[in-house]
Each structure stands twice: as structure tokens, then as C-alpha cells.
Design a protein around this motif. Structure first.
Motif, mmCIF file in Angstrom:
data_model
loop_
_atom_site.group_PDB
_atom_site.id
_atom_site.type_symbol
_atom_site.label_atom_id
_atom_site.label_comp_id
_atom_site.label_asym_id
_atom_site.label_seq_id
_atom_site.Cartn_x
_atom_site.Cartn_y
_atom_site.Cartn_z
ATOM 1 N N ARG A 182 -53.045 -12.967 -34.495
ATOM 2 C CA ARG A 182 -53.332 -11.674 -35.124
ATOM 3 C C ARG A 182 -53.883 -10.659 -34.129
ATOM 4 N N HIS A 183 -54.547 -11.158 -33.075
ATOM 5 C CA HIS A 183 -55.326 -10.252 -32.234
ATOM 6 C C HIS A 183 -54.726 -9.935 -30.869
ATOM 7 N N LEU A 184 -53.913 -10.816 -30.303
ATOM 8 C CA LEU A 184 -53.496 -10.642 -28.911
ATOM 9 C C LEU A 184 -52.743 -9.341 -28.685
ATOM 10 N N GLU A 185 -51.787 -9.033 -29.539
ATOM 11 C CA GLU A 185 -51.021 -7.804 -29.344
ATOM 12 C C GLU A 185 -51.916 -6.573 -29.482
ATOM 13 N N ARG A 186 -52.804 -6.602 -30.449
ATOM 14 C CA ARG A 186 -53.695 -5.463 -30.661
ATOM 15 C C ARG A 186 -54.624 -5.272 -29.465
#
Length: 261
Positions: A182-186
Motif C-alpha cells: 500500500r505504501h511503497l509507490e506513495r
């Protein structure tokens, strides 16, 4: 406390290698591991042919006609990881699994058993000897291993996974962040690509951007918050099986597989 993390980068292939007698033939065939019909692991021979991670099975076969392949078996990987952990229990009573391909053990309490009183060097506390024995044991079981030491289990684990020596240099893709998908791209879109970049942000600001889950994880990673672990308990009975993919026709072949069980 001193934690040793052991990461087995080719565990998925190695659980198959134990039962694949065809690998004893020469020259060795390239072997890959598949998940959803795509290559997720390659042995050295496969890598030398130019097969890339993420390639389809059809593409891999077009590159290497004699390719051997296996489909990932998470159950076998989990059982093998537990077997390794049970084997390492001789070195520490605090051994914890870190699925899918790693484990950690607290070795600070065992260093005195491996110290050398004949060496008048206070810096030599048995760490080198102990880690050496553990690595040798893992390799004798047929496993490639990456390792790192740290004062927290989480730090040792991410350092071993990333292959670096400083937490600040760990790429976030190797940081084992909770909810990483959920967080890596953001985080990448915000220009945050290493743990060092996260450490520079105040907890309040970081929590507002990605939530308290990662803030708590970083606190445990750096020792600012306690990190409770679930340690293995020795099994009351030993129960292990080795399923061979080909018939055993001579005792020499059987003995060659014995060390992998």
C-alpha cells in the motif's frame, strides 16, 4: 542484546533441490522457480543463460531449451524454514521465524561459549566464531545464506535482506515495511526511497502521511520501542520426510541426499 538475522535468498529453489536427483548430472541444467507462471527465482546456471526475473515460462524455455522448472510451494518453504530454526536452536533459545525466507536469533547470551581466552583482545568476544559455525551449518544443509548483526531483530533482518551495513542505506523495497504494497509507490512519489529518508521526518509528519503503523515499526526497528517476538519451542518428536522426484537406484545417491534432510 545482539541479534543475528539469516536470510535465505534461494529457499524456494532449495526446497526442491533436496529431492531433485537430476541435479547430480553434468552439465547442470538451468533451474527456475515459478509463481503465477512467471520466474521469481533463478539458479546460477539459469541466470548465466540470460533468464530474467518476471519472465514467463515460455520465454524462459525459449532462452534455455533444457530448462527445469518448479512451482513455488509455500508449505514446503515454511516447513524447511522451521527445520532450519529447530536446527539452530542449539545456538540460542531465542529463535524466531521471519517468513517467507528468513529467521532471527539472539546470540548475545551465547557468545561466552565461543570466546577464546587465549586471545588477549577484548574486542574478540566469540561473535566471529559463533556466526561462522551458524553459517557453516546452514550451508551444510544446502542453503545459501545472507546474514547481518544488529542490536534489534528488525534491524538485523532488513540489513540482511538488503545486503547493506547501515539502516539509513536500506532501500524501502527491502525494508519489510508493514503494508508495503500500500505504501511503497506513495512513498516513492514523495521522493522517499530509503529508510534514511524516513528517519529524517518527524514522527508526527510521517504518521500523517502514511499512518501510525509505519511509525511504530520504525520505532521498533531502531530500538526506541520494544519489539516482542514469538520464539519457537523445541518439538517433542522429530518428524521429517524427503520426497524424491526420481526413483533411488543406488545407495550412493541416497547418502548424497541425506545431508539435505
Amino acid at each position: 542484546m545482539l541479534w543475528l538475522a539469516l536470510q535465505f535468498p534461494r529457499l524456494g529453489l532449495e526446497v526442491w533441490r533436496q529431492s531433485d536427483l537430476s541435479e547430480t548430472s553434468a552439465p547442470p541444467r538451468p533451474i527456475v522457480l515459478l509463481e503465477d507462471n512467471r520466474v521469481v527465482l533463478c539458479d546460477d546456471t539459469a541466470m548465466q543463460t540470460g533468464i530474467q526475473h518476471g519472465a514467463t515460462l515460455a520465454t524462459a524455455h525459449s532462452i534455455a531449451g533444457d530448462l527445469a522448472h518448479h512451482h513455488r510451494d509455500e508449505v514446503r518453504e515454511e516447513r524447511r524454514l522451521r527445520f532450519i530454526a529447530d536446527t539452530l536452536y542449539r545456538f540460542s533459545a531465542q529463535v524466531s521465524l521471519a517468513p517467507p525466507d528468513a529467521l532471527v536469533l539472539e546470540i548475545g547470551g551465547s557468545l561466552a561459549l565461543f570466546s577464546n581466552d587465549e586471545i588477549p583482545d577484548e574486542a574478540f568476544d566469540g561473535t566471529e566464531a559463533l556466526v561462522g559455525e551458524i553459517r557453516t551449518l546452514c550451508e551444510s544443509l544446502g542453503h545459501e545464506v545472507c546474514w547481518q548483526l544488529a542490536s534489534t531483530s528488525g534491524a538485523a533482518l532488513v540489513l540482511a535482506s538488503a545486503g547493506v551495513r547501515r539502516l539509513e542505506d536500506v532501500p524501502l523495497v527491502h525494508a519489510r515495511l508493514p503494508g508495503a504494497a500500500r505504501h511503497l509507490e506513495r512513498l516513492a512519489n514523495m521522493g522517499l526511497k530509503t529508510l534514511g529518508a524516513l528517519f529524517e521526518l518527524p514522527d508526527v509528519e510521517l504518521g500523517r502521511r502514511v499512518g501510525p503503523e509505519i511509525v511504530g515499526y520504525l520505532a521498533r526497528l531502531t530500538g526506541r520501542a520494544p519489539d516482542t517476538k514469538e520464539f519457537i519451542e523445541p518439538l517433542a518428536l522429530f518428524d521429517e520426510a524427503l520426497h524424491l522426484l526420481e526413483p533411488v537406484k543406488d545407495k550412493e545417491t541416497l547418502f548424497s541426499q541425506n545431508g539435505a534432510a
